[in-house]
Design an enzyme around this catalytic site. Structure first.
Site, PDB file in Angstrom:
ATOM      1  N   GLU A 107     -18.025  -3.578 -41.341  1.00  0.00           N
ATOM      2  CA  GLU A 107     -19.236  -4.074 -40.800  1.00  0.00           C
ATOM      3  C   GLU A 107     -20.701  -4.433 -41.500  1.00  0.00           C
ATOM      4  O   GLU A 107     -21.017  -3.537 -40.991  1.00  0.00           O
ATOM      5  CB  GLU A 107     -19.159  -4.593 -39.975  1.00  0.00           C
TER       6      GLU A 107
HETATM    7  C1  BGP Z   1     -19.366  -6.540 -33.761  1.00  0.00           C
HETATM    8  C2  BGP Z   1     -17.902  -6.709 -33.887  1.00  0.00           C
HETATM    9  C3  BGP Z   1     -17.594  -8.151 -34.996  1.00  0.00           C
HETATM   10  C4  BGP Z   1     -18.613  -9.554 -34.715  1.00  0.00           C
HETATM   11  C5  BGP Z   1     -20.022  -8.342 -34.872  1.00  0.00           C
HETATM   12  C6  BGP Z   1     -20.748  -8.898 -34.709  1.00  0.00           C
HETATM   13  O1  BGP Z   1     -20.135  -5.685 -33.099  1.00  0.00           O
HETATM   14  O2  BGP Z   1     -17.024  -5.087 -34.317  1.00  0.00           O
HETATM   15  O3  BGP Z   1     -16.287  -8.456 -34.312  1.00  0.00           O
HETATM   16  O4  BGP Z   1     -18.563  -9.544 -34.253  1.00  0.00           O
HETATM   17  O5  BGP Z   1     -19.711  -7.603 -33.829  1.00  0.00           O
HETATM   18  O6  BGP Z   1     -21.729  -9.572 -33.332  1.00  0.00           O
HETATM   19  P1  BGP Z   1     -21.832 -10.915 -33.314  1.00  0.00           P
HETATM   20  O7  BGP Z   1     -20.349 -11.940 -33.747  1.00  0.00           O
HETATM   21  O8  BGP Z   1     -21.453 -10.962 -31.594  1.00  0.00           O
HETATM   22  O9  BGP Z   1     -23.220 -12.011 -33.773  1.00  0.00           O
END
Ligand code: BGP
EC number: 3.2.1.86
Length: 477
Positions: A376
């Site tokens: 991610e």
């Molecule tokens: C991480 C999670 C993801 C995604 C990402 C972005 O912590 O694993 O699922 O959500 O954050 O965060 P957000 O969607 O709140 O911008």
């Protein structure tokens, strides 16, 4: 062209999570999970932290976006778009509640199993390698309400049954697995990870670390099962990693940053990579009056169930000061700390630090010496559709360019990096806010915070940019 050399077979792709893309929240006999039941991040925490979970589940309590982006029905179209970009890998999660709607059943839900058969077959049709998260903040709500989430040892058994079911069902379709999404995040987001939250801050340590113990044992059990059921598979842990910078060169602040890094960044990874509790936890347990209930074979299971790679998410660094900081971090920085004056912030106040990614890669590889996988990384931003229908997300291209350059530098530093699945390869529901306007995708989805929209998919400028990055294996940024 740049000089960075990404390994042959580097797993370029994108990442998603079931609860943020699928919708179909109650279709195919799916049960409710914590992530999609309640509106927005904050509302979800408030309601679930009230003692005794004194709330009723009413239709209007579901996300206004509970259909998310309707991947449940549109997965063929979306996977074709990922294939058009040349994805080598696609990170997805399997929703526990599609397989065991309440989480404590004995027999799995065949309709749920068949849905993921179809999705995995579609990915292989396009030559895309699935990278599957077994649990991505998607604990069955029934396990929270009835058992108290991961505080209850019984949930280890339920998770083992779930993991064995999907590992066996998809053993010929999935090579890359990971156990729990951002397993370490429960220290700042307990509901997502552990399925409960404690009203008073000072009361949270014992239940949180007992729950962590159950989850870490469950992770090791799944790792062992994966190695037994799927020879040649690779299963990783998944950590939310944010390098911690000391506020200044005052040794007290440097020590504070080091201790923060140990407990937040390294504790869970150490157990899952090394197979035992790190010695720094002895002092932490003593100082926080934590006495873990450890069952007879637990430590042996942890030792045997160590992972093959370290998956992690990277969004930002964190700057820490021993004394309560005068100016706390920008409110969007969900992991705390103080504002770093050297860094810009995103539309949601997340600090932007590509050098921090190179630092993270070096720290993690120095510590664990096994392959790393960035599963991610991305920029949540407001996107605008121009008169001519184009979406010129140069800000997102710039963000990703700098972070991919940092990856290239880290590889030259000697880091073994196996892949990069950027977060939110398609617009979806934001985990922390429940909003749609926080867009990450190379593909725009016509859906808005009030639940309106046609769900039409539109390729952004970054769609074509990333296609070239993948085609040239990172040479053309
Ligand atoms: C991480 C999670 C993801 C995604 C990402 C972005 O912590 O694993 O699922 O959500 O954050 O965060 P957000 O969607 O709140 O911008």
């Amino acid at each position: 062209m740049n000089t960075y050399k990404f390994p042959e077979g580097f797993l370029w792709g994108g990442a998603t999570a079931a609860n943020q893309i699928e919708g179909g929240f109650n279709e195919g006999n799916k049960g409710l999970n914590v992530a999609v039941v309640l509106p927005g991040g904050k509302a979800r925490y408030d309601i679930l932290t009230k003692p005794g979970f004194d709330f009723e589940i009413k239709p209007d309590q579901y996300y206004p976006n509970h259909e998310a982006i309707d991947f449940y029905h549109r997965y063929k179209e979306d996977i074709a778009l990922f294939a058009e970009m040349g994805f080598k890998a696609f990170r997805m999660s399997i929703a526990w509640t599609r397989i065991f709607p309440n989480g404590d059943e004995i027999e799995p839900n065949e309709e749920g199993l068949q849905f993921y058969d179809r999705v995995l077959d579609e990915l292989h049709k396009h030559g895309i390698e699935p990278v599957v998260t077994i649990s991505h903040y998607e604990m069955p709500l029934h396990l929270v309400m009835e058992y108290g989430g991961w505080r209850n040892r019984k949930v280890v058994t339920f998770f083992e049954r779930y993991a064995n079911t999907i590992l066996t069902r998809y053993k010929d379709k999935v090579k890359y697995w990971m156990t729990f999404n951002e397993i370490n995040s429960a220290l700042v987001m307990p509901i997502n990870g552990l399925g409960f939250s404690i009203e008073k801050e000072e009361d949270r340590y014992q239940p949180t670390f007992q729950a962590y113990h159950h989850q870490l044992v469950a992770s090791a059990i799944a790792v062992k099962a994966c190695h037994e059921i799927i020879p040649g598979s690779e299963i990783g842990c998944m950590i939310l990693f944010a390098p911690v910078y000391p506020f200044d060169s005052n040794p007290d602040n440097v020590l504070h940053a080091l201790k923060e890094e140990q407990i937040f960044n390294y504790f869970c990874g150490d157990v899952q990579v090394r197979g035992e509790y790190p010695s720094f936890m002895n002092r932490y347990f003593k100082e926080h009056n934590i006495q873990l209930e450890i069952e007879e074979n637990d430590l042996e299971v942890l030792k045997e169930g160590t992972v093959d790679y370290v998956g992690f998410s990277y969004y930002m660094s964190r700057t820490e000061k021993k004394e309560k900081a005068a100016e706390d971090a920008s409110e969007g920085n969900i992991i705390g700390g103080v504002r770093n004056p050297f860094l810009e912030v995103s539309d949601w106040g997340w600090e932007i630090d590509p050098v921090g990614l190179r630092i993270s890669l070096n720290k993690l590889y120095d510590r664990y010496q096994i392959p790393l996988f960035i599963v991610e990384n991305g920029l949540g931003a407001y996107d605008k559709i121009e008169e001519d229908g184009s979406i010129n997300d140069d800000y997102r291209i710039g963000y990703l360019q700098e972070h991919i350059k940092a990856m290239g530098e880290a590889i030259e530093d000697g880091v073994d990096l196996m892949g990069y699945t950027s977060w939110g390869c398609i617009d979806m529901v934001s985990m922390s806010t429940g909003e749609f306007s926080k867009r990450y995708g190379y593909i725009y989805v016509d859906k808005h915070d009030d639940g309106s929209g046609t769900l039409e998919r539109i390729k952004k400028k970054s769609f074509f940019w990333y296609k070239d990055v993948i085609k040239t294996n990172g040479k053309k940024l």
